[in-house]
Design a protein around this motif. Structure first.
Motif: not given
Length: 494
Positions: A33-54
RNA sequence: GGCGGCAUAGCCAAGUGGCUAAGGCAGCGGUCUGCAAAACCGUUAUUCUCCGGUUCAAAUCCGGAUGCCGCCUCCA
């Protein structure tokens, strides 16, 4: 049907077998937590979000842990620059992270532990490593001795000796082996610190994940995830620490998502091509970003550009156009021109329902196969076409005569949406949002546009086609496309 | 220097030994429409970077070449 997961350590898809029947423990490395999240963080978050949802849609009770690194060199550096406490920096960017994730429709993990709340656990963890002879202390620092851990390199496929040959090596170091890494670091003057058996200091980067995953998921858990850049050294070091301490495997499956590139280049501060999530979401519906990411396999690199986002937007509009149709039909009252279903309808409708079920099963199977969202989305679009086909073919049939198919279609879309985290918006609201964003991006005034359209409506009623077409081509010049129906005109921006 | 990945239509992108090589975007023809748009129907790769090999059979396996990329340093 079993779930298969590509395991980084074996570089093969493995049949997923959880440690406890029906339960999954998953740990994913979160942000520093030292800067705002960028699109790379978004990808990791979305990928594992879908893993968990599935996994959940397949009936597993999932405990999902994603940590926050809230003490580290970059946080301290920023705090010193701004003249505030390091904890204020961490607090600020965790809050912004949470906002971004909520905007992206990423479900909050079950547990979101912070490093600084687990200093005691880390110290006792390091103590165990010291006692077992895997770590050594020098001048207030504690290092993990990689030579003491036989399997070091097992995840990333590296061999210690070969790495050292060409690697850049820290000179002037107290380490016994240049690859040894810090478990505990002495704090410099003015830096935050915690008391420890080795003096005032703070934890090294890797130890927090070992301590927190053990606390919340146990010595061994099912899945450990993160971006592919974390494979080495971070995850390799986590494995070394945890397995040295417990004598047991850390995680049974290691998953890593691919990178987001920008115009075929890696994102980096020096290239100035970092795209914060919050900036992108000013111009695109969050599901556009999700769809863009889920259209590729999670392990492939993806190339971010406005063109690729615009393509994803077009695809999402296709989905929502169908959803809006379904909504409108459901709200339709009987019309004198409509006919009840005829005797042939039931079997035809049965065919549609069978096809819907088949595509839904294929969708689930695609996600079972190492979370292949790209293939799954192919089936989603097949359902879109199928339903559009149905709606067109049966447009003169009373709603009551076709409600079984419509119900089934609604269920299918709800399922796809729940797993992928898209199609969650109300269709009308989606199009309204899209219109507002596109208008703003192009500096168009919605009121002005609607005034022109009203004028055209009047011309149309007067059957003044020349005038009506003139207004339409005027609007077309602004990339505005009109859609006439019986008694009104809707519009969108291309 | 070490380790690894990728190369599929105009673009994006699944598929990794055997039915017609998914799907999206873009394009083209038709239906619908005052004309359009959306939608529907049809159409767009005899072929998967190149060269060899294994096999009854390869985009898919093996060897080689070329090109691009990532990790080895903080990094999702």
């Amino acid at each position: 049907m079993s779930i298969k997961i590509f395991h980084t350590a074996t570089r093969k898809k493995e049949v997923f077998s959880p440690r406890q029947v029906g339960k999954v423990g998953i740990y994913v490395c979160g942000i520093t937590a030292y800067d705002v999240c960028h699109i790379g963080h978004a990808r990791a978050a979305v990928v594992f979000d879908v893993v968990v949802r599935h996994l959940r849609s397949r009936g597993y009770a999932v405990t999902y842990v994603k940590n926050f690194t809230d003490i580290d060199d970059k946080i301290i550096a920023r705090a010193q620059k701004e003249g505030v406490a390091f904890s204020a920096i961490a607090e600020r960017f965790i809050e912004l992270h949470n906002q971004d994730m909520a905007a992206l429709g990423v479900e909050t993990p079950t547990i979101t532990p912070r490093a600084t709340d687990h200093i005691g656990e880390m110290i006792s963890f390091i103590n165990i490593l010291m006692e077992k002879g895997f770590a050594y202390a020098i001048d207030g620092d504690v290092y993990f001795a990689v030579n003491s851990f036989q399997q070091y390199g097992g995840l990333s496929g590296r061999v210690l000796d070969e790495m050292q040959a060409g690697a850049r090596v820290d000179i002037n170091d107290k380490k016994k082996n240049p690859m040894d890494f810090a478990l505990w670091k002495t704090s410099k003057e003015g830096e935050p610190f915690w008391e420890s058996p080795w003096g005032k200091g703070r934890p090294g980067w890797h130890i927090e994940c070992s301590a927190m995953s053990r606390r919340y998921l146990g010595d061994t858990f099912d899945i450990h995830g993160g971006g592919e850049d974390l494979i080495f050294p971070h995850h390799e070091n986590e494995i070394a620490q945890s397995q040295a301490a417990s004598g047991k495997p850390l995680a049974n499956y290691w998953m890593h998502n691919g990178f987001v590139k920008v115009n075929s280049e890696k994102m980096s501060k020096s290239l100035g091509n970092i795209f914060p999530i919050r900036d992108i979401l000013k111009n695109y519906h969050p599901e556009v970003l999700r769809l863009f990411m889920l259209q590729s396999h999670y392990r492939s690199p993806i190339d971010y550009s406005t063109d690729s986002l615009n393509e994803a937007r077009a695809g999402l509009i296709r989905c929502y156009t169908t959803l809006r149709q379904l909504k409108e039909i459901a709200g339709t009252s009987a019309n004198s021109a409509m006919m009840p279903a005829n005797e042939k309808s039931p079997s035809k409708h049965k065919d549609y329902i069978n096809r819907l079920n088949e595509l839904t099963e294929k969708f689930d199977a695609a996600l079972d196969d190492d979370f292949n969202t790209a293939q799954g989305l192919g089936y989603v679009f097949d359902v879109v076409r199928l339903i559009n086909n149905f709606v067109t073919a049966e447009r003169n049939i009373l709603v009551a005569g076709k409600s079984a198919v419509l119900q089934e279609a609604k269920k299918a879309f709800e399922h796809f949406g729940a797993v992928l985290g898209i199609l969650q918006d109300d269709p009308d609201h989606f199009f309204l949002t899209d219109k507002e964003m596109e208008s703003r991006k192009r500096g168009l005034d919605i009121m002005e546009i609607e005034k022109l359209i009203k004028g055209r409506q009047e011309a149309r009623i007067a059957r003044d086609w020349a005038r009506a077409d003139e207004i339409r081509s005027q609007l077309a010049g602004l990339h505005i496309v009109l859609k006439d129906s019986k008694d009104n005109t809707t519009w969108s921006i291309e």
